[in-house]
Motif scaffolding. Structure first.
Motif, PDB file in Angstrom:
ATOM      1  N   THR A  42       0.842  -1.190   0.000  1.00  0.00           N
ATOM      2  CA  THR A  42       0.000   0.000   0.000  1.00  0.00           C
ATOM      3  C   THR A  42       0.878   1.241   0.000  1.00  0.00           C
ATOM      4  O   THR A  42       2.106   1.146   0.090  1.00  0.00           O
ATOM      5  CB  THR A  42      -0.950   0.017   1.216  1.00  0.00           C
ATOM      6  OG1 THR A  42      -1.925   1.057   1.044  1.00  0.00           O
ATOM      7  CG2 THR A  42      -0.183   0.247   2.509  1.00  0.00           C
ATOM      8  N   GLU A 134      -4.325   9.342   7.751  1.00  0.00           N
ATOM      9  CA  GLU A 134      -5.054   8.300   7.044  1.00  0.00           C
ATOM     10  C   GLU A 134      -4.752   6.939   7.662  1.00  0.00           C
ATOM     11  O   GLU A 134      -3.613   6.679   8.055  1.00  0.00           O
ATOM     12  CB  GLU A 134      -4.678   8.257   5.562  1.00  0.00           C
ATOM     13  CG  GLU A 134      -5.224   9.401   4.736  1.00  0.00           C
ATOM     14  CD  GLU A 134      -4.955   9.203   3.256  1.00  0.00           C
ATOM     15  OE1 GLU A 134      -5.606   9.889   2.441  1.00  0.00           O
ATOM     16  OE2 GLU A 134      -4.099   8.359   2.904  1.00  0.00           O
ATOM     17  N   VAL A 136      -3.862   3.699   6.750  1.00  0.00           N
ATOM     18  CA  VAL A 136      -3.349   3.099   5.521  1.00  0.00           C
ATOM     19  C   VAL A 136      -3.480   1.582   5.527  1.00  0.00           C
ATOM     20  O   VAL A 136      -3.463   0.951   4.465  1.00  0.00           O
ATOM     21  CB  VAL A 136      -1.885   3.503   5.284  1.00  0.00           C
ATOM     22  CG1 VAL A 136      -1.771   5.004   5.091  1.00  0.00           C
ATOM     23  CG2 VAL A 136      -0.993   3.042   6.428  1.00  0.00           C
ATOM     24  N   SER A 155      -7.639   5.273   3.973  1.00  0.00           N
ATOM     25  CA  SER A 155      -6.872   5.661   2.795  1.00  0.00           C
ATOM     26  C   SER A 155      -7.679   5.386   1.534  1.00  0.00           C
ATOM     27  O   SER A 155      -8.485   4.450   1.475  1.00  0.00           O
ATOM     28  CB  SER A 155      -5.556   4.881   2.751  1.00  0.00           C
ATOM     29  OG  SER A 155      -4.871   5.115   1.541  1.00  0.00           O
TER      30      SER A 155
END
Length: 320
Positions: A42, A134, A136, A155
Protein backbone atom coordinates in the motif's frame (compact mmCIF):
# COMPACT_ATOMS: atom_id res chain seq x y z
CA UNK A 1 12.83 2.38 17.26
CA UNK A 2 13.72 1.05 20.70
CA UNK A 3 10.83 -0.07 22.90
CA UNK A 4 10.62 0.30 26.64
CA UNK A 5 8.87 -3.04 27.06
CA UNK A 6 10.26 -6.53 26.48
CA UNK A 7 10.33 -8.13 23.06
CA UNK A 8 9.27 -11.72 22.29
CA UNK A 9 12.14 -14.07 21.56
CA UNK A 10 11.18 -14.33 17.90
CA UNK A 11 11.61 -10.55 17.57
CA UNK A 12 15.24 -9.80 18.34
CA UNK A 13 15.21 -6.46 20.15
CA UNK A 14 17.43 -3.54 19.39
CA UNK A 15 18.27 -4.07 15.71
CA UNK A 16 16.17 -1.76 13.54
CA UNK A 17 17.47 -3.13 10.24
CA UNK A 18 17.71 -6.80 11.15
CA UNK A 19 17.01 -9.80 8.97
CA UNK A 20 13.37 -10.93 9.28
CA UNK A 21 12.79 -14.02 11.40
CA UNK A 22 11.35 -15.99 8.48
CA UNK A 23 14.72 -15.80 6.71
CA UNK A 24 16.56 -17.15 9.75
CA UNK A 25 15.31 -20.67 10.52
CA UNK A 26 17.79 -21.05 13.38
CA UNK A 27 16.19 -18.08 15.14
CA UNK A 28 12.76 -19.65 14.78
CA UNK A 29 13.95 -22.91 16.34
CA UNK A 30 15.67 -21.09 19.21
CA UNK A 31 12.49 -19.16 19.95
CA UNK A 32 10.30 -22.30 19.92
CA UNK A 33 7.36 -20.17 18.85
CA UNK A 34 4.85 -20.31 16.04
CA UNK A 35 5.19 -17.36 13.68
CA UNK A 36 2.68 -15.92 11.22
CA UNK A 37 3.50 -13.05 8.83
CA UNK A 38 1.17 -11.18 6.46
CA UNK A 39 2.69 -8.84 3.88
CA UNK A 40 0.60 -6.02 2.42
CA UNK A 41 1.33 -3.55 -0.35
CA UNK A 42 0.00 0.00 0.00
CA UNK A 43 1.01 3.66 -0.08
CA UNK A 44 2.58 4.99 3.11
CA UNK A 45 4.94 7.89 3.76
CA UNK A 46 4.65 9.07 0.17
CA UNK A 47 5.58 5.75 -1.48
CA UNK A 48 4.15 2.35 -2.28
CA UNK A 49 5.75 0.03 0.27
CA UNK A 50 5.38 -3.36 1.88
CA UNK A 51 3.96 -3.50 5.42
CA UNK A 52 4.50 -6.74 7.34
CA UNK A 53 2.28 -7.73 10.28
CA UNK A 54 3.96 -10.49 12.30
CA UNK A 55 2.44 -12.48 15.17
CA UNK A 56 4.31 -14.97 17.33
CA UNK A 57 3.11 -17.24 20.09
CA UNK A 58 4.52 -19.48 22.78
CA UNK A 59 3.06 -20.89 26.00
CA UNK A 60 3.29 -17.59 27.90
CA UNK A 61 2.69 -14.75 25.49
CA UNK A 62 1.66 -13.43 22.13
CA UNK A 63 3.84 -10.93 20.28
CA UNK A 64 3.00 -8.42 17.57
CA UNK A 65 5.44 -6.70 15.24
CA UNK A 66 4.84 -4.16 12.46
CA UNK A 67 7.52 -3.40 9.91
CA UNK A 68 7.46 -0.92 7.03
CA UNK A 69 9.70 -1.22 4.00
CA UNK A 70 12.34 1.50 3.72
CA UNK A 71 13.65 3.22 0.63
CA UNK A 72 14.44 0.89 -2.28
CA UNK A 73 13.31 -2.05 -0.13
CA UNK A 74 16.64 -2.19 1.73
CA UNK A 75 15.84 -1.14 5.31
CA UNK A 76 12.79 -1.85 7.43
CA UNK A 77 11.30 0.32 10.16
CA UNK A 78 9.86 -1.74 13.02
CA UNK A 79 7.50 -1.42 15.95
CA UNK A 80 7.17 -4.31 18.42
CA UNK A 81 4.63 -5.13 21.13
CA UNK A 82 4.69 -7.90 23.76
CA UNK A 83 1.42 -9.18 25.22
CA UNK A 84 1.89 -11.12 28.46
CA UNK A 85 -1.16 -12.52 30.24
CA UNK A 86 -0.57 -10.38 33.33
CA UNK A 87 0.05 -7.15 31.35
CA UNK A 88 -3.60 -6.40 30.70
CA UNK A 89 -2.92 -2.72 30.04
CA UNK A 90 -0.63 -3.70 27.19
CA UNK A 91 -3.50 -5.23 25.24
CA UNK A 92 -4.62 -1.81 24.07
CA UNK A 93 -2.31 1.02 23.19
CA UNK A 94 -0.43 2.98 20.54
CA UNK A 95 3.14 3.56 19.42
CA UNK A 96 4.92 5.88 17.04
CA UNK A 97 7.94 5.45 14.81
CA UNK A 98 9.42 7.37 11.90
CA UNK A 99 9.55 6.25 8.27
CA UNK A 100 11.78 8.48 6.14
CA UNK A 101 11.10 11.37 8.49
CA UNK A 102 7.30 10.89 8.51
CA UNK A 103 5.44 9.82 11.66
CA UNK A 104 3.65 6.46 11.57
CA UNK A 105 1.28 5.42 14.38
CA UNK A 106 0.42 1.83 15.28
CA UNK A 107 -2.83 1.63 17.25
CA UNK A 108 -4.19 -1.64 18.60
CA UNK A 109 -6.95 -3.05 20.78
CA UNK A 110 -6.57 -6.72 21.71
CA UNK A 111 -8.24 -6.74 25.12
CA UNK A 112 -11.21 -8.78 23.84
CA UNK A 113 -9.34 -10.61 21.08
CA UNK A 114 -10.19 -14.28 20.61
CA UNK A 115 -7.16 -16.32 19.55
CA UNK A 116 -8.89 -19.72 19.74
CA UNK A 117 -5.51 -21.40 20.11
CA UNK A 118 -4.10 -19.76 16.96
CA UNK A 119 -1.02 -17.58 16.57
CA UNK A 120 -2.98 -14.51 15.43
CA UNK A 121 -6.38 -13.31 16.67
CA UNK A 122 -9.45 -14.70 14.95
CA UNK A 123 -11.97 -12.04 16.00
CA UNK A 124 -12.80 -9.05 18.25
CA UNK A 125 -9.68 -6.95 17.65
CA UNK A 126 -8.01 -4.39 15.42
CA UNK A 127 -4.52 -3.19 14.54
CA UNK A 128 -4.43 0.10 12.63
CA UNK A 129 -1.48 1.72 10.85
CA UNK A 130 -1.95 5.50 10.59
CA UNK A 131 0.13 7.91 8.51
CA UNK A 132 -0.58 11.52 7.55
CA UNK A 133 -4.10 11.37 9.05
CA UNK A 134 -5.05 8.30 7.04
CA UNK A 135 -5.57 4.71 8.15
CA UNK A 136 -3.35 3.10 5.52
CA UNK A 137 -3.80 -0.47 6.83
CA UNK A 138 -6.39 -1.96 9.16
CA UNK A 139 -6.53 -5.62 10.18
CA UNK A 140 -9.15 -7.17 12.41
CA UNK A 141 -12.93 -7.07 12.50
CA UNK A 142 -13.51 -4.05 14.78
CA UNK A 143 -13.08 -1.50 12.02
CA UNK A 144 -15.63 1.04 13.32
CA UNK A 145 -13.90 1.13 16.70
CA UNK A 146 -10.55 1.66 15.01
CA UNK A 147 -11.74 4.62 12.94
CA UNK A 148 -13.47 6.12 15.98
CA UNK A 149 -10.38 5.84 18.15
CA UNK A 150 -7.87 7.11 15.58
CA UNK A 151 -10.15 9.87 14.33
CA UNK A 152 -8.65 9.34 10.86
CA UNK A 153 -10.19 8.58 7.50
CA UNK A 154 -9.46 5.41 5.53
CA UNK A 155 -6.87 5.66 2.80
CA UNK A 156 -8.13 6.01 -0.76
CA UNK A 157 -5.74 3.22 -1.76
CA UNK A 158 -6.91 -0.25 -0.77
CA UNK A 159 -4.08 -2.38 0.71
CA UNK A 160 -3.34 -5.62 -1.12
CA UNK A 161 -2.39 -8.81 0.72
CA UNK A 162 0.47 -10.14 -1.39
CA UNK A 163 2.03 -12.83 0.79
CA UNK A 164 1.56 -14.81 3.95
CA UNK A 165 4.19 -16.89 5.72
CA UNK A 166 3.70 -19.29 8.62
CA UNK A 167 6.06 -21.36 10.77
CA UNK A 168 4.23 -24.42 12.14
CA UNK A 169 5.58 -27.07 14.51
CA UNK A 170 4.56 -30.71 14.80
CA UNK A 171 5.56 -34.36 14.48
CA UNK A 172 3.63 -35.27 11.34
CA UNK A 173 0.51 -33.07 11.07
CA UNK A 174 0.33 -29.33 10.33
CA UNK A 175 -2.79 -27.27 9.82
CA UNK A 176 -3.68 -23.71 8.88
CA UNK A 177 -6.54 -21.78 7.32
CA UNK A 178 -6.44 -19.17 4.61
CA UNK A 179 -8.47 -17.08 2.17
CA UNK A 180 -7.01 -17.49 -1.29
CA UNK A 181 -8.68 -14.22 -2.35
CA UNK A 182 -9.40 -11.19 -0.17
CA UNK A 183 -12.76 -10.84 -1.92
CA UNK A 184 -13.89 -14.08 -0.29
CA UNK A 185 -16.03 -12.64 2.48
CA UNK A 186 -17.62 -14.56 5.29
CA UNK A 187 -16.51 -17.31 7.62
CA UNK A 188 -17.31 -20.02 5.10
CA UNK A 189 -14.69 -18.77 2.67
CA UNK A 190 -11.71 -19.68 4.82
CA UNK A 191 -10.07 -22.84 3.53
CA UNK A 192 -8.69 -25.42 5.95
CA UNK A 193 -5.31 -26.86 4.93
CA UNK A 194 -3.91 -30.03 6.50
CA UNK A 195 -0.42 -31.32 5.71
CA UNK A 196 0.50 -34.81 6.87
CA UNK A 197 3.64 -36.90 6.42
CA UNK A 198 3.33 -40.62 7.18
CA UNK A 199 6.09 -43.21 7.51
CA UNK A 200 4.26 -46.39 6.56
CA UNK A 201 6.29 -48.96 8.41
CA UNK A 202 5.55 -52.49 7.30
CA UNK A 203 5.63 -54.45 10.54
CA UNK A 204 4.75 -57.72 8.75
CA UNK A 205 7.50 -57.84 6.15
CA UNK A 206 9.96 -55.65 8.04
CA UNK A 207 10.60 -53.79 4.83
CA UNK A 208 11.20 -50.48 6.56
CA UNK A 209 9.28 -47.37 5.68
CA UNK A 210 7.69 -45.91 2.58
CA UNK A 211 6.97 -42.27 3.47
CA UNK A 212 3.94 -40.58 1.97
CA UNK A 213 2.79 -36.96 1.83
CA UNK A 214 -0.86 -36.01 1.95
CA UNK A 215 -2.33 -32.52 1.65
CA UNK A 216 -6.02 -31.95 2.32
CA UNK A 217 -7.96 -28.76 1.61
CA UNK A 218 -11.35 -28.41 3.31
CA UNK A 219 -11.17 -32.08 4.28
CA UNK A 220 -10.72 -33.28 0.71
CA UNK A 221 -7.55 -34.94 -0.48
CA UNK A 222 -5.80 -32.52 -2.83
CA UNK A 223 -2.37 -34.14 -3.13
CA UNK A 224 -1.14 -37.64 -2.29
CA UNK A 225 2.52 -38.45 -2.96
CA UNK A 226 3.76 -42.01 -2.49
CA UNK A 227 7.42 -43.07 -2.41
CA UNK A 228 8.30 -39.67 -1.01
CA UNK A 229 11.96 -40.54 -0.73
CA UNK A 230 12.10 -40.37 -4.56
CA UNK A 231 9.57 -37.54 -4.99
CA UNK A 232 10.52 -35.20 -2.17
CA UNK A 233 10.20 -32.08 -4.33
CA UNK A 234 7.44 -31.23 -6.77
CA UNK A 235 4.29 -29.32 -7.60
CA UNK A 236 0.70 -30.04 -8.57
CA UNK A 237 -2.27 -27.98 -9.67
CA UNK A 238 -5.51 -28.49 -7.72
CA UNK A 239 -9.03 -27.07 -7.86
CA UNK A 240 -10.45 -25.34 -4.79
CA UNK A 241 -14.01 -24.08 -5.24
CA UNK A 242 -13.43 -23.44 -8.96
CA UNK A 243 -10.13 -21.70 -8.19
CA UNK A 244 -6.96 -23.23 -9.61
CA UNK A 245 -4.25 -23.40 -6.94
CA UNK A 246 -0.64 -24.33 -7.67
CA UNK A 247 0.92 -26.23 -4.77
CA UNK A 248 4.71 -26.52 -4.48
CA UNK A 249 6.43 -28.71 -1.90
CA UNK A 250 9.98 -29.49 -0.82
CA UNK A 251 10.40 -31.98 2.04
CA UNK A 252 14.00 -33.04 1.40
CA UNK A 253 15.14 -32.08 4.90
CA UNK A 254 12.30 -34.02 6.51
CA UNK A 255 13.71 -37.21 5.02
CA UNK A 256 17.46 -36.69 4.85
CA UNK A 257 18.37 -34.33 7.71
CA UNK A 258 18.45 -34.77 11.48
CA UNK A 259 17.29 -32.59 14.34
CA UNK A 260 14.66 -29.88 13.88
CA UNK A 261 14.07 -29.37 10.17
CA UNK A 262 11.33 -27.98 8.00
CA UNK A 263 9.45 -28.85 4.84
CA UNK A 264 8.42 -25.97 2.62
CA UNK A 265 5.01 -25.55 0.96
CA UNK A 266 3.69 -22.80 -1.30
CA UNK A 267 0.01 -22.41 -2.15
CA UNK A 268 -0.51 -19.97 -5.00
CA UNK A 269 -3.91 -19.26 -6.60
CA UNK A 270 -3.74 -18.93 -10.38
CA UNK A 271 -5.80 -16.12 -11.98
CA UNK A 272 -8.59 -17.54 -14.13
CA UNK A 273 -7.20 -15.99 -17.31
CA UNK A 274 -3.90 -17.83 -16.82
CA UNK A 275 -5.21 -21.06 -15.31
CA UNK A 276 -4.87 -22.77 -18.66
CA UNK A 277 -1.16 -21.92 -18.61
CA UNK A 278 -0.52 -23.51 -15.22
CA UNK A 279 3.02 -24.74 -14.82
CA UNK A 280 2.05 -28.43 -14.74
CA UNK A 281 0.91 -31.09 -12.35
CA UNK A 282 4.00 -33.22 -12.15
CA UNK A 283 7.24 -33.21 -10.28
CA UNK A 284 9.57 -32.89 -13.33
CA UNK A 285 8.52 -29.26 -13.80
CA UNK A 286 10.49 -28.29 -10.74
CA UNK A 287 13.41 -30.36 -11.91
CA UNK A 288 13.41 -28.83 -15.37
CA UNK A 289 13.32 -25.34 -13.97
CA UNK A 290 15.77 -26.19 -11.21
CA UNK A 291 13.31 -25.32 -8.49
CA UNK A 292 15.45 -25.85 -5.40
CA UNK A 293 14.46 -24.86 -1.90
CA UNK A 294 16.10 -21.48 -2.35
CA UNK A 295 14.23 -21.13 -5.62
CA UNK A 296 10.91 -21.53 -3.83
CA UNK A 297 11.89 -18.84 -1.35
CA UNK A 298 13.01 -16.51 -4.12
CA UNK A 299 9.73 -16.98 -5.94
CA UNK A 300 7.74 -16.08 -2.86
CA UNK A 301 9.90 -12.99 -2.32
CA UNK A 302 9.12 -11.93 -5.89
CA UNK A 303 5.42 -12.28 -5.12
CA UNK A 304 5.84 -10.12 -2.03
CA UNK A 305 7.31 -7.46 -4.24
CA UNK A 306 4.04 -7.27 -6.12
CA UNK A 307 5.09 -8.93 -9.38
CA UNK A 308 2.44 -11.63 -9.03
CA UNK A 309 -0.67 -12.56 -7.02
CA UNK A 310 -1.12 -13.76 -3.46
CA UNK A 311 0.80 -16.77 -2.16
CA UNK A 312 0.92 -18.69 1.13
CA UNK A 313 4.30 -20.03 2.26
CA UNK A 314 4.33 -22.62 5.04
CA UNK A 315 7.44 -23.75 6.92
CA UNK A 316 6.40 -27.05 8.51
CA UNK A 317 8.94 -27.84 11.25
CA UNK A 318 9.28 -31.50 12.16
CA UNK A 319 9.99 -31.90 15.86
CA UNK A 320 10.74 -35.42 17.10
Amino acid sequence: MHDAIGIPACFSAGATHQKPVDHDPAAVIRSGQSVCMSVYSTKIAGQCRLITITWCKNLLLHGLSVSVQGQEGVDDYRCKVELKPWYFWRKTGAKQFMVDGITVDVVWDLKAAKFNGETEPQSDYYVAIVCEEEVVLLVGDQKKDAYRRTGCRPSLIEPILVSRKEHLFGKRKYSTRIKFHEKEKGKGKFHEILIECNNNNNSVTGSGSDPELEIKIDGNQAIHVKHLQWKFRGNESVDVNKTKVEVYYDVHDWLFSSGPRYGMFIFKPIPSESAGCSLSTTTPVLTNHQKSRSGLEDEDDDNAGGSSGFSLLVYAWKVE
